[in-house]
Each structure stands twice: as structure tokens, then as C-alpha cells.
Design a protein around this motif. Structure first.
Motif, PDB file in Angstrom:
ATOM      1  N   VAL A  39       0.715  -1.549   0.319  1.00 50.56           N
ATOM      2  CA  VAL A  39       0.268   0.051  -0.235  1.00 50.56           C
ATOM      3  C   VAL A  39       0.908   1.698  -0.179  1.00 50.56           C
ATOM      4  CG1 VAL A  39      -1.737   1.755   1.452  1.00 50.56           C
ATOM      5  CG2 VAL A  39      -1.502  -1.124   1.086  1.00 50.56           C
ATOM      6  N   GLY A  40       0.419   2.326  -0.960  1.00 49.62           N
ATOM      7  CA  GLY A  40       1.769   2.745  -1.228  1.00 49.62           C
ATOM      8  C   GLY A  40       1.634   4.523  -1.399  1.00 49.62           C
ATOM      9  N   GLY A  41       2.071   5.414  -0.968  1.00 49.43           N
ATOM     10  CA  GLY A  41       1.555   6.901  -1.075  1.00 49.43           C
ATOM     11  C   GLY A  41       0.467   7.365  -2.805  1.00 49.43           C
ATOM     12  N   VAL A  42       1.339   6.871  -3.882  1.00 44.94           N
ATOM     13  CA  VAL A  42       0.233   7.387  -5.032  1.00 44.94           C
ATOM     14  C   VAL A  42      -0.949   6.242  -4.936  1.00 44.94           C
ATOM     15  CG1 VAL A  42       2.031   4.735  -6.516  1.00 44.94           C
ATOM     16  CG2 VAL A  42       0.755   7.280  -7.388  1.00 44.94           C
ATOM     17  N   ASP A  43      -1.169   5.160  -3.929  1.00 45.39           N
ATOM     18  CA  ASP A  43      -2.813   4.476  -3.994  1.00 45.39           C
ATOM     19  C   ASP A  43      -3.387   5.701  -3.486  1.00 45.39           C
ATOM     20  OD1 ASP A  43      -1.184   2.341  -5.751  1.00 45.39           O
ATOM     21  OD2 ASP A  43      -0.709   0.823  -3.233  1.00 45.39           O
ATOM     22  N   THR A  44      -2.879   6.225  -2.397  1.00 48.45           N
ATOM     23  CA  THR A  44      -3.977   7.482  -1.738  1.00 48.45           C
ATOM     24  C   THR A  44      -4.474   8.080  -2.672  1.00 48.45           C
ATOM     25  OG1 THR A  44      -2.282   8.478  -0.420  1.00 48.45           O
ATOM     26  CG2 THR A  44      -3.145   6.352   0.677  1.00 48.45           C
ATOM     27  N   MET A  45      -3.252   8.911  -3.652  1.00 50.63           N
ATOM     28  CA  MET A  45      -3.510   9.557  -4.145  1.00 50.63           C
ATOM     29  C   MET A  45      -4.730   9.580  -4.997  1.00 50.63           C
ATOM     30  SD  MET A  45       0.137  11.501  -4.331  1.00 50.63           S
ATOM     31  CE  MET A  45       0.150  13.156  -5.535  1.00 50.63           C
ATOM     32  N   ILE A  46      -4.196   8.307  -5.943  1.00 48.27           N
ATOM     33  CA  ILE A  46      -5.172   7.191  -7.332  1.00 48.27           C
ATOM     34  C   ILE A  46      -6.655   7.669  -6.579  1.00 48.27           C
ATOM     35  CG2 ILE A  46      -5.436   6.074  -8.326  1.00 48.27           C
ATOM     36  CD1 ILE A  46      -2.915   5.562  -8.763  1.00 48.27           C
ATOM     37  N   ARG A  47      -6.862   7.290  -5.272  1.00 50.92           N
ATOM     38  CA  ARG A  47      -7.791   7.190  -4.485  1.00 50.92           C
ATOM     39  C   ARG A  47      -8.673   8.141  -4.602  1.00 50.92           C
ATOM     40  NH1 ARG A  47      -7.146   7.214   1.133  1.00 50.92           N
ATOM     41  NH2 ARG A  47      -7.874   9.457   0.804  1.00 50.92           N
ATOM     42  N   SER A  48      -8.058   9.041  -3.988  1.00 52.56           N
ATOM     43  CA  SER A  48      -9.333  10.098  -3.845  1.00 52.56           C
ATOM     44  C   SER A  48      -9.099  11.427  -4.596  1.00 52.56           C
ATOM     45  CB  SER A  48      -7.058  11.255  -3.297  1.00 52.56           C
ATOM     46  OG  SER A  48      -6.219  12.009  -4.036  1.00 52.56           O
ATOM     47  N   GLY A  49      -8.414  10.804  -6.014  1.00 50.97           N
ATOM     48  CA  GLY A  49      -8.733  11.511  -7.406  1.00 50.97           C
ATOM     49  C   GLY A  49      -7.794  12.614  -7.664  1.00 50.97           C
ATOM     50  N   ALA A  50      -6.277  13.027  -6.897  1.00 49.60           N
ATOM     51  CA  ALA A  50      -5.571  13.794  -7.091  1.00 49.60           C
ATOM     52  C   ALA A  50      -4.840  13.034  -8.860  1.00 49.60           C
ATOM     53  CB  ALA A  50      -4.837  13.761  -6.567  1.00 49.60           C
ATOM     54  N   LEU A  51      -4.465  12.323  -8.949  1.00 48.71           N
ATOM     55  CA  LEU A  51      -3.930  11.944 -10.283  1.00 48.71           C
ATOM     56  C   LEU A  51      -5.073  11.616 -10.937  1.00 48.71           C
ATOM     57  CD1 LEU A  51      -1.719   9.349  -9.154  1.00 48.71           C
ATOM     58  CD2 LEU A  51      -1.557  11.840  -8.888  1.00 48.71           C
ATOM     59  N   SER A  52      -6.236  12.425 -11.327  1.00 49.67           N
ATOM     60  CA  SER A  52      -6.791  11.730 -12.294  1.00 49.67           C
ATOM     61  C   SER A  52      -7.493  11.795 -13.601  1.00 49.67           C
ATOM     62  CB  SER A  52      -8.481  12.552 -12.089  1.00 49.67           C
ATOM     63  OG  SER A  52      -8.738  13.950 -11.813  1.00 49.67           O
ATOM     64  N   ALA A  53      -6.461  13.468 -13.934  1.00 48.61           N
ATOM     65  CA  ALA A  53      -5.730  13.773 -15.504  1.00 48.61           C
ATOM     66  C   ALA A  53      -4.627  13.250 -15.719  1.00 48.61           C
ATOM     67  CB  ALA A  53      -4.989  15.491 -14.363  1.00 48.61           C
ATOM     68  N   TYR A  54      -4.120  12.024 -15.000  1.00 46.55           N
ATOM     69  CA  TYR A  54      -3.643  11.458 -15.825  1.00 46.55           C
ATOM     70  C   TYR A  54      -3.905   9.921 -16.367  1.00 46.55           C
ATOM     71  CZ  TYR A  54       0.035  14.457 -14.106  1.00 46.55           C
ATOM     72  OH  TYR A  54       0.905  14.782 -13.296  1.00 46.55           O
ATOM     73  N   GLY A  55      -5.467  10.160 -16.325  1.00 48.05           N
ATOM     74  CA  GLY A  55      -6.188   8.833 -16.586  1.00 48.05           C
ATOM     75  C   GLY A  55      -6.902   7.971 -16.022  1.00 48.05           C
TER      76      GLY A  55
END
Length: 323
Positions: A39-55
């Protein structure tokens, strides 16, 4: 099979256990029955929607780092991989599942003495720490400050800097208890979250490895020695202020350097070779994987709640039922 998907961006409660068909490996891929999922920090960022601009979209199954047993291979993959216990990087997600697909080029056979849990605790974090220090041109005898040292990358950076001959390894962390644990891993000085120094800590540092970023990032330029280098390898606190570079420019005479680093910029064969070496070092007891907690896959919501609350020291690992 059981998997965990993001049904709604935002809070951890947007994660849900779902039933999906077991995937089939395509050309160059393998199917892995997972034993451990990082479980990584990037997983939490993806889950939050913070990386939705990346597809990334709702419905996405997170998880980039897994360990388990290869059970099937796609065309072009050596069938001898079947039955091998491996560490693997899925690349785009899909790891929060009982079975996951990974490119065969990422596979590393697990040393016999290294558990699947320890492998995903150390694997990608140790590689980022290694290349982050290299990106900063760290050399023996220099002083290093690790900002946000209680996470997986920070813990590995502390160990590698200490083993690499650092004159001092300072850390920022949130409590004395965490500071004591980091000292046992190689830290020599413990600072608070904004970099206020203990009485005996160095006044400045040759290298700062920053996993946090966020609004406080510019404060740390003042902690750099002349010709010091800051490398940001993560942004768990979000983006820095838009004008953050002005703080560095104001200290023009110190000839400081600032850089970001992503492991995606390292050629895949180099990244693979270093990760294999670091996993082997851990199997010999030369690096210590720090596991915060092992949770069932079905409790991924709790894992993300703990990540969001900043409660984690080391790494949380998910395990499918029966692993």
C-alpha cells in the motif's frame, strides 16, 4: 476473484471489495497469485482523485507492487516462470486483487529467505531511495536530511545514506518515539516537521531528500549548505507554493540546486537490477524492511484511513485470504 476498486474518488470509504473475472496474461505478461500487496502513497493519491488528470478513473483497481507465485504466462514469456515466487511491479495498478497481471520484464525471483511481505515493503521504496540519493550526487562524508522519514522511502533513504558513509543523517518526523526508531535504523539526529534542529544537529546539510513537499518545502532551502542539493521524490503533502523557488533564488550566493525525481525516468533494466540487488541485500540482513501492519485485502479501507491519518511507520501490506 476478489479485488478492491475505487468506486468513488475521495475518502477511503470510496474503496469497495468487488468480484471480477480472473485476468488472462497478454503477450509479455504473467499472471501472479498474490501473497502480499504493498500500500503506497501513490495509491492514496489515485484514490483521492488527485491524479485523475493522468487517466485514472473510478473503477480503477489500485496496487503497483505485489509478490506471489506466477501461475500463467502470456505469449513470448518463458514458461519456466510458472511456479516461481516473485516480486513484480504491475505498472498501472491491478495489484489489490487475489490474482494480478504484471509485465514479465519486472519480475524478480524472491530470495528463499525473504518473505513476500518484506519484499513489497522494501522493493520499490528502496529503489526510489537509492536513485534519489544518486540523483542528489550524494557522496560519502556528506550530511543528509531526510524529510518525512517515517514512510517506506524515508526509512530506506536513512539506511542507504548511513550505509553509504554519510557524516550525519538527520530526519524530520512527528514524534520522539518515531525518532528513536529511526535512530536504530541509522539516523543520527531527529528534527521536528519544520526542520527545527536538535541542539547538536548540523546547521546545514549537503543533501536533502524530501518525500513530503507541500507548503513548508521552501523553509528547507535555508537548511542547505553552500552547493547543497535538494531532491523531491514524493509529495504526500501536496504541491509547494507557486513561488517556492524565490526562497532559493534569494540565497543565490549559496549555489544551491533543486530537482525532482521519479523512478520512471530510470531505464527499466537499471531499475530492475538495483531492485534485485536491494532485495538480495535484505535477504542477507543488510537492509531492514519495516512493516507497519499486515491487513487482509478486504480491509483496504482501513489501510487507507491509516495512511491518510499519518499513522504509518514503514509500510502497510495487504494479503488476500488464504495467503
Amino acid at each position: 476473484m476478489k479485488a478492491v476498486a475505487i468506486q468513488a474518488f475521495g475518502s477511503p470509504e470510496g474503496l469497495a471489495v468487488i468480484d471480477v473475472a480472473e485476468p488472462d496474461p497478454a503477450d509479455g505478461q504473467v499472471l501472479i497469485t498474490t501473497e502480499a500487496i504493498g500500500v503506497g502513497g501513490v495509491d492514496t493519491m489515485i484514490r483521492s482523485g488527485a491524479l485523475s488528470a493522468y487517466g485514472f478513473t473510478e473503477g480503477h483497481i489500485p496496487g503497483g507492487e505485489i509478490a506471489g507465485t506466477v501461475t500463467a504466462v502470456g505469449d513470448g514469456v518463458d514458461p519456466a516462470w510458472v511456479g516461481q515466487r516473485v516480486w513484480a511491479f504491475t505498472g498501472v495498478g491491478g495489484g489489490y486483487a487475489e490474482h494480478a497481471i504484471a509485465p514479465a520484464t519486472t519480475l524478480i525471483r524472491l530470495p528463499a529467505t525473504l518473505s513476500a511481505v518484506d519484499a513489497v515493503t522494501l522493493g520499490s521504496s528502496a529503489a526510489v531511495a537509492h536513485f534519489g540519493l544518486r540523483h542528489a550526487h550524494f557522496a560519502p562524508g556528506e550530511s543528509v536530511l531526510v524529510r518525512g522519514a517515517a514512510g517506506g522511502i524515508g526509512i530506506m533513504t536513512v539506511q542507504l545514506a548511513a550505509q553509504g558513509g554519510a557524516r550525519a543523517v538527520a530526519v524530520t518526523t512527528s514524534s520522539l518515539e518515531r525518532g528513536d526508531r529511526l535512530r536504530k535504523l541509522g539516523a543520527t539526529h531527529v528534527l521536528d516537521r519544520v526542520g527545527e534542529a536538535a541542539q547538536d544537529a548540523p546547521a546545514g546539510y549537503d543533501v536533502i531528500i524530501d518525500i513530503v513537499a507541500g507548503t513548508a518545502l521552501p523553509l528547507f532551502f535555508a537548511r542547505l549548505n553552500p552547493n547543497g542539493r535538494m531532491v523531491v521524490v514524493g509529495a504526500v503533502a501536496g504541491d509547494p507554493p507557486a513561488d517556492f523557488a524565490m526562497e532559493m533564488f534569494g540565497a543565490f550566493q549559496k549555489s544551491m540546486s533543486f530537482a525532482t525525481f521519479s523512478a520512471n525516468t530510470v531505464p527499466a533494466p537499471d531499475r530492475h537490477a538495483v531492485t534485485a540487488d536491494l532485495l538480495a541485500a535484505a535477504s542477507r540482513g543488510e537492509l531492514e524492511p519495516v512493516v507497519h501492519e499486515v491487513l487482509p485485502l478486504e480491509r483496504a479501507v482501513l489501510a487507507h484511513q491509516k495512511m491518510d491519518a499519518g499513522e504509518v511507520f514503514g509500510r502497510i501490506v495487504l494479503t488476500p485470504s488464504g495467503s
